[in-house]
Design a protein around this motif. Structure first.
Motif, short mmCIF file in Angstrom:
data_model
loop_
_atom_site.label_atom_id
_atom_site.label_comp_id
_atom_site.label_asym_id
_atom_site.label_seq_id
_atom_site.Cartn_x
_atom_site.Cartn_y
_atom_site.Cartn_z
N TYR A 1 0.84 -1.19 0.00
CA TYR A 1 0.00 0.00 0.00
C TYR A 1 0.88 1.26 0.00
O TYR A 1 1.99 1.26 0.55
CB TYR A 1 -0.88 0.05 1.25
CG TYR A 1 -1.89 -1.06 1.37
CD1 TYR A 1 -3.13 -0.98 0.73
CD2 TYR A 1 -1.62 -2.18 2.13
CE1 TYR A 1 -4.06 -2.00 0.86
CE2 TYR A 1 -2.54 -3.21 2.27
CZ TYR A 1 -3.76 -3.12 1.62
OH TYR A 1 -4.68 -4.13 1.75
N GLU B 1 -9.13 -5.00 0.42
CA GLU B 1 -9.99 -3.87 0.78
C GLU B 1 -10.17 -3.77 2.30
O GLU B 1 -10.16 -2.67 2.87
CB GLU B 1 -11.36 -4.00 0.11
CG GLU B 1 -11.32 -3.91 -1.41
CD GLU B 1 -10.81 -5.20 -2.06
OE1 GLU B 1 -10.74 -6.23 -1.36
OE2 GLU B 1 -10.51 -5.16 -3.26
N THR C 1 -8.84 -9.49 3.33
CA THR C 1 -8.91 -9.04 1.93
C THR C 1 -8.11 -7.76 1.78
O THR C 1 -7.83 -7.06 2.77
CB THR C 1 -10.37 -8.78 1.50
OG1 THR C 1 -10.91 -7.72 2.29
CG2 THR C 1 -11.21 -10.04 1.68
#
Length: 406
Positions: free
Chosen positions: A15, A63, A61
């Motif tokens: 990320y 998300e 996950t």
């Protein structure tokens, strides 16, 4: 705020986190919070690049993790963590001290980057496994209790080696002027300025400053790369506590912990082997021995055995290459064999590499040669009746002779 930039590999995502750059407290918080999230197996944040690497199992996950990260960042900002240095001068302690929910292990580690209490020093390799286990109150089946582990962390300190302080930007920049050729060029520029050769002085000064900026850029980028690589490496350890095997940060390993040794395992501290089944350890990083050393749990004879002959000890920084076994941690941090070597290296201080020494010698030879050539040119001019008519002409010859060195 949180953007997944690399998701090609299943169970692994990187990320980009807004606000993570140059925010070491946010980096620590993300790593500690996410590492304790169910089904997260590895977390590594970098406050240099502003990215966060997370490895996870099927229970998470991409998300869902992004939402969790965003919540942590929002909490960090709500406590004033996003303020630049100096914006909140009345805040003496780190704001992490006020954040609830951090694990007891982190509470024990926080503030223990110092040496901690004195650790027991005994010839562990001469004792039986039962004696070593009894010394720390460790069970061969269930290991240390969580309470005893916290107590040991508080008493003996975290399992950390002090990191060298990076050089400041100013130190790197001014270091570019600490050489004999640059000093001679500075003298040449000053002499030119005193004798009216302003243009010559400015040209030489420009060359010196440009050279300094190039050297500064190269060295500062190298420093950042080294620091980035250090932050990417977060060793972990398999330990048995309260009868359960768990993976924890190597910094949380403490005296008496029962460490599980498997192929590929990084040995997180000095440990007395108490169980060994065809166990072999690569000790080349510590002793230079190229062949793996077979380990045994049997006690050895001889208090002053060399490290390489202590076949019932596993040392910090070594790696298990085959077999399996377990060991009781008997030394952590600077009290380990590796930590002792680190202390001796720091006491020696920073020394120049052989290449740097040869370059310095070469620079001195070039400087002396140029000075000799300059003197010879002036002498031949005098003998030929072409003596300089002004002091500035002498200075100009000296100045451009210095410039030839660069």
């Amino acid at each position: 705020m949180v953007e997944a930039v690399h998701t090609a590999v299943a169970g692994r995502v990187r990320y980009r986190v807004a606000g993570l750059k140059r925010a070491p407290e946010l980096k620590k918080l993300l790593e500690f919070r996410l590492s304790r999230t169910p089904d997260v197996t590895h977390v590594s944040a970098s406050d240099l690049t502003g990215t966060l690497l997370v490895c996870f199992n099927s229970g998470n996950t991409v998300e869902g993790l992004a939402g969790r990260i965003a919540a942590i960042v929002e909490e960090y900002r709500s406590h004033g963590g996003g303020l630049a240095p100096g914006d909140n001068p009345g805040k003496e302690a780190g704001w992490l001290d006020t954040v609830p929910g951090l694990t007891p292990a982190y509470e024990a580690i926080k503030g223990l980057f110092a040496l901690g209490g004195e650790q027991p020093r005994e010839p562990w390799h001469t004792l039986t496994p039962e004696e070593v286990l009894a010394r720390f109150g460790t069970s061969p089946d269930t290991g240390l209790s969580a309470g005893r582990a916290r107590e040991h962390l508080t008493t003996y300190g975290a399992n950390l080696l002090p990191e060298s302080q990076p050089r400041s930007s100013w130190e790197i920049f001014f270091g570019q002027f600490q050489s004999l050729p640059v000093a001679l060029l500075g003298a040449a520029a000053g002499l030119s300025l005193l004798t009216g050769g302003v243009v010559d002085a400015l040209l030489i000064a420009g060359v010196v400053v440009a050279n300094a900026f190039i050297g500064y850029k190269t060295e500062s980028e190298a420093e950042k790369t080294i620091r980035s690589l250090q932050t990417q490496v977060r060793p972990t350890a398999l330990v048995i506590r309260d009868g359960r095997m768990s993976e924890i940060s190597a910094a949380e390993v403490t005296l008496g912990d029962l460490v599980v040794l498997r192929p590929g395992t990084y040995v997180p501290a000095d440990a007395r082997v108490v169980a060994a089944h065809h166990l072999s350890v690569d000790e080349s990083a510590l002793t230079g021995e190229s062949l793996a050393v077979t380990k045994t749990e049997q006690p050895l004879v001889g208090v002053d055995l060399p490290l390489g002959d202590r076949r019932n000890m596993a040392f910090l920084g070594t790696t298990v290459v085959r077999g399996r076994g377990s060991g009781v941690v008997v030394a952590t941090g600077l009290r380990t064999a590796f930590g002792g070597i680190s202390t001796q290296v720091r006491e020696v201080g920073e020394t120049k590499t052989p290449l740097q020494g040869r370059l310095d010698s070469f620079s001195r030879v070039i400087a002396l040669a140029v000075l000799g050539v300059t003197a010879l040119v002036v002498l031949l001019g005098l003998l030929a009746g072409e003596a300089p008519r002004t002091g500035s002409e002498y200075a100009r010859r000296f100045t451009w002779a210095r410039a030839a060195e660069l």
